[in-house]
Scaffold this motif. Structure first.
Motif, PDB file in Angstrom:
ATOM      1  N   ILE A 128      62.543  29.817  13.684  1.00 43.87           N
ATOM      2  CA  ILE A 128      63.142  29.431  14.787  1.00 43.87           C
ATOM      3  C   ILE A 128      63.433  27.860  14.521  1.00 43.87           C
ATOM      4  O   ILE A 128      62.465  27.096  13.850  1.00 43.87           O
ATOM      5  CB  ILE A 128      62.189  29.241  15.991  1.00 43.87           C
ATOM      6  N   THR A 129      64.460  27.235  14.909  1.00 44.19           N
ATOM      7  CA  THR A 129      64.788  25.848  14.723  1.00 44.19           C
ATOM      8  C   THR A 129      65.439  25.160  15.811  1.00 44.19           C
ATOM      9  O   THR A 129      65.643  25.892  16.965  1.00 44.19           O
ATOM     10  CB  THR A 129      65.993  25.701  13.584  1.00 44.19           C
ATOM     11  N   ARG A 130      65.818  23.884  15.979  1.00 42.37           N
ATOM     12  CA  ARG A 130      66.543  23.175  17.054  1.00 42.37           C
ATOM     13  C   ARG A 130      67.849  23.617  16.885  1.00 42.37           C
ATOM     14  O   ARG A 130      68.334  23.909  15.841  1.00 42.37           O
ATOM     15  CB  ARG A 130      66.147  21.809  17.090  1.00 42.37           C
ATOM     16  N   LYS A 131      68.506  23.390  18.014  1.00 45.02           N
ATOM     17  CA  LYS A 131      70.162  24.090  18.161  1.00 45.02           C
ATOM     18  C   LYS A 131      70.759  23.227  17.197  1.00 45.02           C
ATOM     19  O   LYS A 131      71.933  23.795  16.691  1.00 45.02           O
ATOM     20  CB  LYS A 131      70.448  24.015  19.520  1.00 45.02           C
ATOM     21  N   ASN A 132      70.605  21.833  16.952  1.00 46.43           N
ATOM     22  CA  ASN A 132      71.522  20.951  16.096  1.00 46.43           C
ATOM     23  C   ASN A 132      71.333  21.390  14.537  1.00 46.43           C
ATOM     24  O   ASN A 132      71.975  20.711  13.969  1.00 46.43           O
ATOM     25  CB  ASN A 132      71.274  19.516  16.552  1.00 46.43           C
ATOM     26  N   PHE A 133      70.429  22.245  14.343  1.00 44.80           N
ATOM     27  CA  PHE A 133      70.283  22.693  12.819  1.00 44.80           C
ATOM     28  C   PHE A 133      71.335  23.839  12.411  1.00 44.80           C
ATOM     29  O   PHE A 133      71.127  24.778  12.622  1.00 44.80           O
ATOM     30  CB  PHE A 133      68.862  23.073  12.709  1.00 44.80           C
ATOM     31  N   GLU A 135      72.295  24.999   9.211  1.00 52.10           N
ATOM     32  CA  GLU A 135      72.426  25.721   7.950  1.00 52.10           C
ATOM     33  C   GLU A 135      71.359  27.125   8.332  1.00 52.10           C
ATOM     34  O   GLU A 135      70.182  26.882   9.021  1.00 52.10           O
ATOM     35  CB  GLU A 135      71.586  24.934   6.852  1.00 52.10           C
ATOM     36  N   ASN A 136      71.861  28.125   7.708  1.00 49.50           N
ATOM     37  CA  ASN A 136      71.232  29.467   7.987  1.00 49.50           C
ATOM     38  C   ASN A 136      69.973  29.606   6.869  1.00 49.50           C
ATOM     39  O   ASN A 136      70.021  29.174   5.554  1.00 49.50           O
ATOM     40  CB  ASN A 136      71.987  30.653   7.802  1.00 49.50           C
ATOM     41  N   LEU A 137      68.821  29.614   7.439  1.00 55.11           N
ATOM     42  CA  LEU A 137      67.466  29.578   6.483  1.00 55.11           C
ATOM     43  C   LEU A 137      67.205  30.932   5.941  1.00 55.11           C
ATOM     44  O   LEU A 137      67.513  31.919   6.817  1.00 55.11           O
ATOM     45  CB  LEU A 137      66.490  28.858   7.354  1.00 55.11           C
ATOM     46  N   THR A 138      66.362  30.813   4.828  1.00 53.02           N
ATOM     47  CA  THR A 138      65.820  31.939   3.886  1.00 53.02           C
ATOM     48  C   THR A 138      64.470  31.522   3.758  1.00 53.02           C
ATOM     49  O   THR A 138      64.342  30.114   3.538  1.00 53.02           O
ATOM     50  CB  THR A 138      66.510  32.690   3.013  1.00 53.02           C
ATOM     51  N   ALA A 143      61.136  27.371   0.662  1.00 56.06           N
ATOM     52  CA  ALA A 143      60.362  27.207  -0.475  1.00 56.06           C
ATOM     53  C   ALA A 143      60.680  25.935  -1.252  1.00 56.06           C
ATOM     54  O   ALA A 143      59.810  25.378  -2.061  1.00 56.06           O
ATOM     55  CB  ALA A 143      60.111  28.249  -1.430  1.00 56.06           C
ATOM     56  N   ASN A 144      62.062  25.430  -1.325  1.00 55.13           N
ATOM     57  CA  ASN A 144      62.539  24.664  -2.139  1.00 55.13           C
ATOM     58  C   ASN A 144      63.020  23.171  -1.115  1.00 55.13           C
ATOM     59  O   ASN A 144      63.947  22.363  -1.369  1.00 55.13           O
ATOM     60  CB  ASN A 144      63.759  25.051  -2.786  1.00 55.13           C
ATOM     61  N   THR A 145      62.564  23.227   0.106  1.00 55.97           N
ATOM     62  CA  THR A 145      62.689  22.047   0.763  1.00 55.97           C
ATOM     63  C   THR A 145      61.428  21.281   1.257  1.00 55.97           C
ATOM     64  O   THR A 145      60.438  22.027   0.869  1.00 55.97           O
ATOM     65  CB  THR A 145      63.534  22.376   2.111  1.00 55.97           C
ATOM     66  N   SER A 146      61.604  20.103   1.627  1.00 49.75           N
ATOM     67  CA  SER A 146      60.456  19.435   2.217  1.00 49.75           C
ATOM     68  C   SER A 146      60.279  19.482   3.903  1.00 49.75           C
ATOM     69  O   SER A 146      59.586  18.626   4.171  1.00 49.75           O
ATOM     70  CB  SER A 146      60.478  17.854   1.977  1.00 49.75           C
ATOM     71  N   GLU A 215      67.112  36.170  11.391  1.00 46.23           N
ATOM     72  CA  GLU A 215      66.207  37.267  11.515  1.00 46.23           C
ATOM     73  C   GLU A 215      65.557  37.606  10.013  1.00 46.23           C
ATOM     74  O   GLU A 215      66.294  37.955   9.232  1.00 46.23           O
ATOM     75  CB  GLU A 215      66.682  38.363  12.346  1.00 46.23           C
ATOM     76  N   THR A 216      64.563  37.537   9.746  1.00 46.43           N
ATOM     77  CA  THR A 216      63.898  37.800   8.525  1.00 46.43           C
ATOM     78  C   THR A 216      63.624  39.268   8.139  1.00 46.43           C
ATOM     79  O   THR A 216      63.754  40.022   9.142  1.00 46.43           O
ATOM     80  CB  THR A 216      62.468  37.290   8.263  1.00 46.43           C
ATOM     81  N   PRO A 217      63.511  39.619   6.726  1.00 41.57           N
ATOM     82  CA  PRO A 217      63.700  41.112   6.615  1.00 41.57           C
ATOM     83  C   PRO A 217      62.147  41.722   6.879  1.00 41.57           C
ATOM     84  O   PRO A 217      61.922  42.911   6.527  1.00 41.57           O
ATOM     85  CB  PRO A 217      63.865  41.149   5.006  1.00 41.57           C
TER      86      PRO A 217
END
Length: 651
Positions: A128-133, A135-138, A143-146, A215-217
């Protein structure tokens, strides 16, 4: 006399129905329930909507409804104990202060002290993120962001993150509501949470600025967890769950899911019930008229129906409805019998279907079910009559093999592998990961044997994952190339032009190969669309057009599961974006669109214009170049249009 006859019939029918309801528990199971009737204490959490929560200090939710039914089906009383903290609930269960947990996901760590029933709730994990985000996350990206990531303490996804993504840093919160509010107010960037909890919290708190980013695997298949030193209780609860009908499950879903409810007069079952009541009245009148001659016949017919109903009930209790294999309940009872017989040598096979999730996401669950049925048929076709194949989870099958040596078991495994590789693509070839173990030692436990076979299966699954995924991708590509909308020659032309264009622009080797790969796979998401939509000559409806516009996202999802192809995912996702921001699905503009995607969209547009399509005429080379120039700066990158026009004009 007539009145006495009617009463006799109803008494007989009631007596037979009562026996049918009680028949599924063994004598030993009933005696155990009587002995422990005051000792069954199940813990639940108070803030896990819609699965379970407190409403006006009353325990409600999906699990609460299921436990009410279990008490009715099993004829027992279960003491429900509330907990605000899931970690504390786990600790109390581990110390045997509680009998079990209402809704828990099976993990290797929990399996050391808990048994798990058949899952009764499927609850995918999402980010879950805010609507203004945008980028699609995995998990790999996280693991490689702050970014500040939140996870609910005690949830099973934490074990997966710790094991598979040790670099991913996160912070735990006590409840879905606490975490969702922090993300909504900007105190955190994202939250990993189960979709049911996310939906319920957003609706309950009227949060309007959050979305499901991806949606994660990883799904949380919720089961009832019970202390593993009382295996018979797990067996009894499994039988109780098997008695819950589809109609009863539907009622629970309608109570807690956002489904539109029908008027009773629009309900087909209401009119069936009315018709049944009318027929019953007519039947009673007939019985009153001829009761003496028909009483014996009615009893015989009811007895026969009861026998058939009993057979059907026993089949449903011990078999998986989709595949026809045995289920977890049967496996538990069979293991008890085998432990008394010591049928050595004893072997076990653990099988896990590869590619089921991508098949469901791409082609739909009906195709995924066909794949699962096919693998089940292959396994049944290769085992012996004294072997038992049991489906114990969504895509997991276990084969119990008494009096079977290690060599015999290995031969069967090799035959299953061969038959799956030889199977027809429908539309994807069924692939299965296998592990097996054998023993001649009477002291070896089934759990140890199962763990060895399961570990081997996961090792094989990991070793073959990329090879299997290549086969799945090739199957999807072949299915795509066979359509009448745009045949294989279209993709071959794109590959050729992209390679030549890359060389003309002096792109480095990696960029050229990525451009070619994008040409091959850009429309891979279209395999999940109805072919009629792609071949339609007339205009599409709004709903149909929205469906077609999903194919870049679906294509991104397909390739993202492969380490070898995931880097091209952003290009696939953006290949319908426009230079002025008027494209889809993200509305990117200008240099927000990846370079190779901007270049590819020009090459594809030219090929589409200059070759036949069902819905548009063929353009001449000159008209196609004019069309590209007219859309330069709106649909296409103006600088790349000029370079492409120079290139195409020279050949």
């Amino acid at each position: 006399m007539i009145f006495i006859g009617i009463i006799t019939i109803f008494c007989l029918l009631h007596e037979q129905d009562t026996k049918a309801e009680e028949i599924f528990l063994t004598v030993e199971e009933k005696e155990w329930l009587d002995e422990h009737k005051d000792e069954i204490r199940i813990g639940y959490t108070t803030d896990y909507p819609p699965v379970e929560f407190l409403n006006n200090k009353k325990y409600v939710g999906i699990s609460a409804d299921y436990f009410k039914l279990l008490e009715q089906k099993l004829g027992i009383r279960i003491e429900m104990v509330e907990f605000d903290n899931f970690d504390e609930l786990i600790r109390r269960t581990q110390s045997r202060e509680l009998t079990g947990i209402t809704a828990a996901t099976k993990t290797p760590q929990r399996s050391e002290y808990l048994d798990f029933t058949i899952p009764y709730i499927d609850n995918p994990n999402v980010i879950i993120t805010r609507k203004n985000f945008s980028e699609n996350l995995t998990f790999e990206k996280l693991a490689n962001t702050s970014m500040e990531i939140l996870v609910i303490e005690g949830y099973d996804i934490i074990e997966i993150l710790n094991e598979r993504f040790p670099k991913l840093e996160y912070r735990t919160v006590k409840s879905p509501r606490e975490g969702m509010r922090m993300v909504a107010f900007g105190e955190a960037d994202a939250m990993i949470i189960e979709i049911m909890s996310a939906s319920a919290t957003i609706e309950r708190d009227n949060i309007s600025n959050l979305i499901v980013n991806v949606e994660t695997p990883y799904d949380s298949n919720l089961s009832i967890a019970t202390r593993n030193d009382w295996p018979i209780l797990n067996q009894i609860l499994n039988k109780g769950i098997a008695q819950i009908t589809d109609h009863e499950r539907k009622i629970i879903e309608q109570n807690w899911m956002p489904l539109q409810r029908e008027s009773i007069f629009q309900n087909t079952y209401f009119w069936i019930a009315v018709l049944g009541f009318v027929v019953l009245l007519i039947t009673i009148i007939i019985v009153i008229s001829v009761w003496n001659s028909s009483l014996k016949l009615a009893v015989e017919e009811k007895t026969q129906a009861l026998e058939e109903s009993t057979k059907e009930l026993m089949f449903k209790t011990y078999h998986d409805e989709l595949t026809g294999l045995y289920n977890r309940v049967y496996m538990a009872e069979l293991l008890r019998e085998l432990e008394e017989e010591n049928p050595l040598p004893f072997s076990i096979i653990v099988a896990d279907l590869n590619g089921l999730k991508i098949t469901n996401d791409t082609f739909g669950h009906e195709t995924g079910d066909r794949m699962l049925i096919k693998v089940s048929e292959i396994i049944k076709g290769n085992i012996k009559p004294n072997h038992s194949a049991c489906r114990i989870g969504g895509d997991e099958i276990v084969v119990l093999m008494p009096f079977t040596s290690e060599q015999e078991c290995n031969d069967i495994v090799e035959n299953i592998k061969k038959d799956t590789l030889d199977a027809k693509e429908d539309p994807i070839k069924p692939l299965v990961a296998l592990g097996f173990a054998s023993t001649c030692d009477v002291n070896n436990s089934f759990s140890a044997l199962f763990k060895f076979a399961e570990d081997e299966m996961y090792t094989n699954k990991g070793a073959d994952s990329e090879k299997n995924y290549d086969m799945i991708i090739n199957s999807i590509k072949n299915n795509l190339y066979e359509n009448k909308y745009e045949g294989k020659d279209h993709y071959e032309r794109l590959v050729t032009m992209c390679r030549q264009m890359g060389k003309t622009l002096n792109l480095d080797k990696n960029d050229i190969e990525n451009l070619v790969l994008l040409a091959e796979l850009h429309d891979i998401g279209k395999v999940g669309l109805e072919k009629e939509l792609l071949l339609r000559k007339g205009p599409l409806s709004i709903e149909e057009w929205q469906c077609v516009k999903r194919h870049p996202e679906l294509g991104f999802k397909v390739v993202s599961a492969s380490k070898k192809l995931s880097h091209i995912g952003k290009g696939i996702l953006a290949h319908h974006e426009h230079w002025d921001g008027g494209g889809y699905p993200q509305g990117l503009k200008g240099e927000e669109i990846p370079f190779i995607t901007r270049l590819f969209s020009i090459v594809e547009a030219y090929d589409v214009m200059t070759h036949e399509r069902a819905y548009k005429p063929i353009y001449s080379k000159e008209n196609a170049i004019k069309e590209l120039k007219d859309n330069s700066g709106t649909q296409f990158d103006p600088n790349l249009v000029k370079l492409f026009v120079d290139y195409i004009s020279s050949i």
